[in-house]
Motif scaffolding. Structure first.
Motif, PDB file in Angstrom:
ATOM      1  N   GLN A   7     -15.520  50.056  37.186  1.00 45.67           N
ATOM      2  CA  GLN A   7     -14.501  50.225  36.150  1.00 45.67           C
ATOM      3  C   GLN A   7     -14.984  51.215  35.082  1.00 45.67           C
ATOM      4  O   GLN A   7     -14.238  52.086  34.650  1.00 45.67           O
ATOM      5  CB  GLN A   7     -14.164  48.870  35.518  1.00 45.67           C
ATOM      6  CG  GLN A   7     -13.028  48.909  34.535  1.00 45.67           C
ATOM      7  CD  GLN A   7     -11.702  49.221  35.202  1.00 45.67           C
ATOM      8  OE1 GLN A   7     -11.488  48.905  36.367  1.00 45.67           O
ATOM      9  NE2 GLN A   7     -10.815  49.850  34.474  1.00 45.67           N
ATOM     10  N   ALA A   8     -16.243  51.099  34.674  1.00 44.03           N
ATOM     11  CA  ALA A   8     -16.797  52.000  33.668  1.00 44.03           C
ATOM     12  C   ALA A   8     -16.809  53.440  34.166  1.00 44.03           C
ATOM     13  O   ALA A   8     -16.498  54.371  33.415  1.00 44.03           O
ATOM     14  CB  ALA A   8     -18.206  51.556  33.280  1.00 44.03           C
ATOM     15  N   ALA A  17     -14.765  54.702  36.474  1.00 42.96           N
ATOM     16  CA  ALA A  17     -13.373  55.138  36.563  1.00 42.96           C
ATOM     17  C   ALA A  17     -12.818  55.522  35.200  1.00 42.96           C
ATOM     18  O   ALA A  17     -12.014  56.452  35.076  1.00 42.96           O
ATOM     19  CB  ALA A  17     -12.519  54.045  37.197  1.00 42.96           C
ATOM     20  N   GLU A  18     -13.250  54.831  34.151  1.00 45.96           N
ATOM     21  CA  GLU A  18     -12.759  55.093  32.800  1.00 45.96           C
ATOM     22  C   GLU A  18     -13.579  56.155  32.068  1.00 45.96           C
ATOM     23  O   GLU A  18     -13.248  56.517  30.943  1.00 45.96           O
ATOM     24  CB  GLU A  18     -12.757  53.792  31.993  1.00 45.96           C
ATOM     25  CG  GLU A  18     -11.783  52.762  32.521  1.00 45.96           C
ATOM     26  CD  GLU A  18     -11.905  51.424  31.823  1.00 45.96           C
ATOM     27  OE1 GLU A  18     -12.812  51.261  30.961  1.00 45.96           O
ATOM     28  OE2 GLU A  18     -11.108  50.520  32.148  1.00 45.96           O
ATOM     29  N   GLY A  19     -14.653  56.628  32.690  1.00 46.03           N
ATOM     30  CA  GLY A  19     -15.483  57.652  32.063  1.00 46.03           C
ATOM     31  C   GLY A  19     -16.426  57.120  31.008  1.00 46.03           C
ATOM     32  O   GLY A  19     -16.952  57.877  30.197  1.00 46.03           O
ATOM     33  N   ARG A  20     -16.654  55.826  30.991  1.00 47.44           N
ATOM     34  CA  ARG A  20     -17.544  55.212  29.993  1.00 47.44           C
ATOM     35  C   ARG A  20     -18.985  55.092  30.481  1.00 47.44           C
ATOM     36  O   ARG A  20     -19.873  54.765  29.722  1.00 47.44           O
ATOM     37  CB  ARG A  20     -17.059  53.803  29.633  1.00 47.44           C
ATOM     38  CG  ARG A  20     -15.734  53.755  28.933  1.00 47.44           C
ATOM     39  CD  ARG A  20     -15.343  52.318  28.556  1.00 47.44           C
ATOM     40  NE  ARG A  20     -15.039  51.527  29.754  1.00 47.44           N
ATOM     41  CZ  ARG A  20     -15.744  50.463  30.170  1.00 47.44           C
ATOM     42  NH1 ARG A  20     -16.784  50.058  29.504  1.00 47.44           N
ATOM     43  NH2 ARG A  20     -15.389  49.810  31.258  1.00 47.44           N
TER      44      ARG A  20
END
Length: 92
Positions: free
Chosen positions: A64-65, A67-70
């Protein structure tokens, strides 16, 4: 500039090589080839599942991180762990 298709050279189709060269330089049919794995390499391929549990929640959070660029890659931490791993493998 206009390209005339009649002047283009035909494209050569790749062929499958069914023979390989042995260490002595002689051609060997592909069916006669054998592969052996160095015992040390085979040992590295064995995993110890009891020592490294799989955390599916952690994997999902990392995906998820990313995918979100975090997610940020810390090259220094990766390098340190790689060096520690090599030292352990070498027995130092």
């Amino acid at each position: 500039m206009k390209i005339d298709p009649s002047t283009r050279a035909p494209i050569a189709q790749p062929t499958r090589n069914t023979e390989r060269t042995s260490q002595t330089g002689n051609a060997v049919p592909a069916d006669d080839l054998s592969v052996s794995i160095n015992p040390a390499a085979a040992e590295l391929g064995q995993t110890d599942s009891a020592g490294a549990p799989f955390d599916s929640e952690r994997v999902a959070a990392l995906r998820q991180a990313i995918a979100e660029g975090r997610f940020s890659v810390r090259a220094d931490a990766i390098a340190d762990k790689l060096i520690d791993s090599v030292k352990e493998l070498l027995g130092r």
